[in-house]
Design a protein around this motif. Structure first.
Motif, short mmCIF file in Angstrom:
data_model
loop_
_atom_site.label_atom_id
_atom_site.label_comp_id
_atom_site.label_asym_id
_atom_site.label_seq_id
_atom_site.Cartn_x
_atom_site.Cartn_y
_atom_site.Cartn_z
N ARG A 14 -5.79 -4.10 21.89
CA ARG A 14 -4.42 -4.62 21.69
C ARG A 14 -4.13 -5.75 22.68
NH1 ARG A 14 -0.39 -3.01 18.68
NH2 ARG A 14 -0.69 -1.18 17.37
N VAL A 29 -0.08 -12.63 18.30
CA VAL A 29 0.13 -11.75 17.14
C VAL A 29 0.65 -10.36 17.52
CG1 VAL A 29 -1.49 -12.93 15.60
CG2 VAL A 29 -2.34 -11.12 17.11
N VAL A 30 0.36 -9.93 18.73
CA VAL A 30 0.83 -8.61 19.16
C VAL A 30 2.33 -8.66 19.43
CG1 VAL A 30 0.61 -6.79 20.92
CG2 VAL A 30 -1.43 -8.02 20.13
N LEU A 34 2.75 -8.39 14.48
CA LEU A 34 1.92 -8.45 13.26
C LEU A 34 0.87 -7.33 13.21
CD1 LEU A 34 1.23 -12.30 12.91
CD2 LEU A 34 3.11 -10.96 11.97
N ILE A 35 0.56 -6.77 14.37
CA ILE A 35 -0.49 -5.74 14.40
C ILE A 35 0.17 -4.37 14.22
CG2 ILE A 35 -2.38 -4.74 15.78
CD1 ILE A 35 -2.83 -7.73 15.01
N TYR A 36 -0.08 -3.75 13.09
CA TYR A 36 0.53 -2.45 12.79
C TYR A 36 -0.27 -1.29 13.38
CZ TYR A 36 3.83 -4.45 9.39
OH TYR A 36 4.86 -5.15 8.79
N ILE A 48 -8.29 -2.69 11.95
CA ILE A 48 -6.97 -3.22 12.35
C ILE A 48 -6.12 -3.42 11.10
CG2 ILE A 48 -5.77 -5.19 13.40
CD1 ILE A 48 -8.21 -5.48 15.24
N MET A 50 -2.83 -5.02 9.74
CA MET A 50 -1.89 -6.04 10.21
C MET A 50 -1.14 -6.68 9.03
SD MET A 50 -4.34 -9.29 11.13
CE MET A 50 -2.94 -10.39 11.31
N THR A 51 -0.14 -7.45 9.37
CA THR A 51 0.60 -8.18 8.34
C THR A 51 0.79 -9.62 8.80
OG1 THR A 51 2.51 -8.04 6.89
CG2 THR A 51 2.94 -7.67 9.22
N VAL A 67 -8.12 -12.87 14.43
CA VAL A 67 -8.05 -11.47 14.89
C VAL A 67 -9.46 -10.86 14.87
CG1 VAL A 67 -7.21 -9.16 14.22
CG2 VAL A 67 -5.64 -11.10 14.27
N ILE A 82 -10.56 -5.79 9.04
CA ILE A 82 -9.15 -6.21 9.11
C ILE A 82 -8.49 -5.94 7.76
CG2 ILE A 82 -7.56 -8.10 9.70
CD1 ILE A 82 -9.66 -7.52 11.91
N TRP A 90 6.92 -7.25 7.32
CA TRP A 90 7.24 -7.65 8.69
C TRP A 90 8.75 -7.91 8.81
CZ3 TRP A 90 9.66 -11.95 10.75
CH2 TRP A 90 9.59 -12.09 12.13
#
Lengths: 105, 414
Positions: A14, A29-30, A34-36, A48, A50-51, A67, A82, A90
């Motif tokens: 992370r 992005v963190v 965006l990182i779920y 990972i 992400m959105t 990423v 990914i 988001w």
């Protein structure tokens, strides 16, 4: 790898992902939220979830590629999967305090 | 739902070919206007040099830039790759030959403009085929597809009408309908093609550049239906010569545009990004100008004064609404294009510049101010018949165009 080491590696991933910046907003992005999810699926493999801020994001391929490259840079990771999702969508609430501050909120 | 990687990025050479050509066309068109100041301020727009400059500006600059931007934006906004990139390069070559030879023919021998016009028509039809095939592949068409699709239909009709005008001039064909064809050509070209296209892409870009979230899109349907009904109403008024239909059309265009400006305001109210970038604010300013011009056009139509004000209104519409929107958005799109080409593969591996570092933002303010004051002075010079005002204004616009071109070209050095 025990649970404690796994948690430490996920935290490290992370933190490392903060190297990936959204070039339009200049926020990583963190902090952008965006990182779920970051989860280890095997010892050296990470998934990972992400959105992106919008489905038609022009930086779609660049950010996802970034990423992937970023986590594969870590010597503990050999494989990165990914998963880009649009649900849940988001929203600004997903941003960290640092992200909100960077955007002038 | 898990989404696959789109892989929809276009080969950068394709949009850049259009952008580089368009900058050259912008500079030449501005110099041509500068050199023909006398005709311009006296309202003699229908002389070969002004025709040539106007078509070079509209087709060589605005249309080519819109095409280049669409090659980049359609795949990302509609999540579908361009149908055939090779076809895109051939389309670029054909359109370029068409636009250049058409502008030269208009300048030297307007009666010989038919063949160049047909080449240009082929280039534009190829573009329409490309976009049609690309949009057809879109999984879920939405309101933006309707705006962009309708804009493309208007472009097609504009070109068909334009070619009919050239044939009419050469052979006398449909000469009784020349005025209907000419007015429809102007209406569909500027309010149909450009405005609907800018509406469509603004709905994508405004939320993106402002990071707006949680806004409604319902109003867009009203914007579309009211504006398109306004266009149809004015077109019918040309055919049947009904003045009430003409006035009604301008009223609907004003209402449609007002709904659009209100909708953009509502979208921006939901923005997360507090301070908006200067180029984006410039594109927003263009919307305010657009609204003002629609209001003036409506007032002119209800007071039966439209023919007297048509020329300055059209010039203002093209410059303050269409050109300013393009200039503002281009200042954002070009850095993105080059960034994607140069840094997309190293993001996450090493530090990459932010998009705003890719273009000289300090130049943006003087460029935009020069465009605004230059165009205002040129407009005043037409109204007051002032030669000095024209030359100062047009010099400012030409200088701004040069610096704008340099700023855009300098991006590829980053």
């Amino acid at each position: 790898m025990n649970l404690k080491e796994q948690i430490a590696l996920v935290d490290k991933i992370r933190e490392h992902l903060k190297k990936v910046m959204d070039p339009e907003l200049n926020i990583n992005v963190v902090d952008l939220g965006l990182i779920y999810d970051v989860s280890l699926i095997e010892e050296n493999a990470v998934e990972i979830v992400m959105t992106l801020t919008t489905p038609g994001c022009p930086l779609h391929d660049s950010i996802i590629g970034g990423v992937k490259h970023c986590v594969l840079e870590l010597e503990e990771i050999d494989h990165a999967d990914i998963q880009l999702v649009w649900e849940p969508a988001w929203s600004p609430e997903k941003m960290t305090e640092a992200g909100l501050k960077a955007i002038g909120r | 739902m898990i989404v696959k990687n789109t892989g929809s990025e276009t080969n950068i050479k394709l949009p850049f070919s259009f952008i580089f050509f368009s900058i050259l066309a912008l500079l030449i068109s501005q110099f041509l206007i500068l050199l023909n100041g006398d005709a311009f301020i006296n309202g003699h727009f229908r002389i070969p040099a002004i025709w040539s400059a106007a078509h070079l500006f509209i087709l060589g600059w605005a249309l080519m830039i819109a095409m280049g931007a669409m090659y980049q934006l359609v795949p990302v906004a509609f999540l579908t790759p361009i149908w055939n990139e090779k076809f895109g390069f051939i389309q670029f070559a054909v359109t370029t030959i068409g636009v250049v030879s058409f502008a030269i023919a208009l300048y030297i021998i307007p009666s010989k403009a038919l063949i160049p016009g047909i080449i240009m028509l082929m280039g534009i039809v190829m573009f329409l085929i490309q976009m049609g095939m690309t949009l057809r592949k879109q999984a879920k068409p939405n309101i933006l597809t309707l705006f962009v699709g309708s804009a493309l239909v208007c472009l097609f009709l504009t070109i068909i009408l334009g070619i009919s005008l050239v044939i009419s001039m050469k052979t006398g064909f449909a000469s009784n309908y020349y005025s209907i064809l000419f007015h429809s050509h102007l209406l569909l070209g500027i309010s149909g093609w450009f405005t609907l296209l800018i509406f469509g892409f603004s709905y994508k870009m405004a939320p993106m550049f402002s990071l707006s979230h949680g806004y409604e899109m319902k109003l867009a349907k009203y914007v579309y239906s009211i504006y398109v009904t306004g266009l149809l109403s004015i077109l019918l008024s040309f055919i049947f010569n009904f003045s009430w239909l003409f006035k009604c059309g301008f009223f609907l265009l004003l209402i449609g545009f007002s709904c659009f400006i209100w909708h953009i305001y509502l979208i921006l109210k939901k923005r997360v990004k507090k301070k908006l970038d200067l180029p984006f604010r410039f594109a927003l300013l263009a919307i305010i100008f657009g609204e003002m011009i629609h209001l003036l056009a409506f007032i002119a139509s209800i007071s039966n004064q439209f023919p007297s004000f048509a020329a300055p209104l059209i010039v203002a519409y093209i410059m303050l609404w269409i050109a300013f929107s393009i200039i503002g958005y281009l200042y954002k799109i070009v850095p993105f294009l080059w960034w994607t080409h140069k840094y997309s593969h190293v993001i996450g591996k090493k530090d990459v510049p932010a998009l705003k570092d890719m273009i000289n933002e300090r130049l943006a303010l003087p460029i935009f101010l020069s465009f605004i004051f230059g165009i205002l002075l040129v407009s005043m010079s037409i109204a007051l018949n002032g030669q000095m005002l024209f030359y100062i204004g047009q010099l400012l616009v030409t200088a701004a165009s040069i610096v704008f071109g340099i700023a855009i070209l300098a991006v590829i050095k980053k």
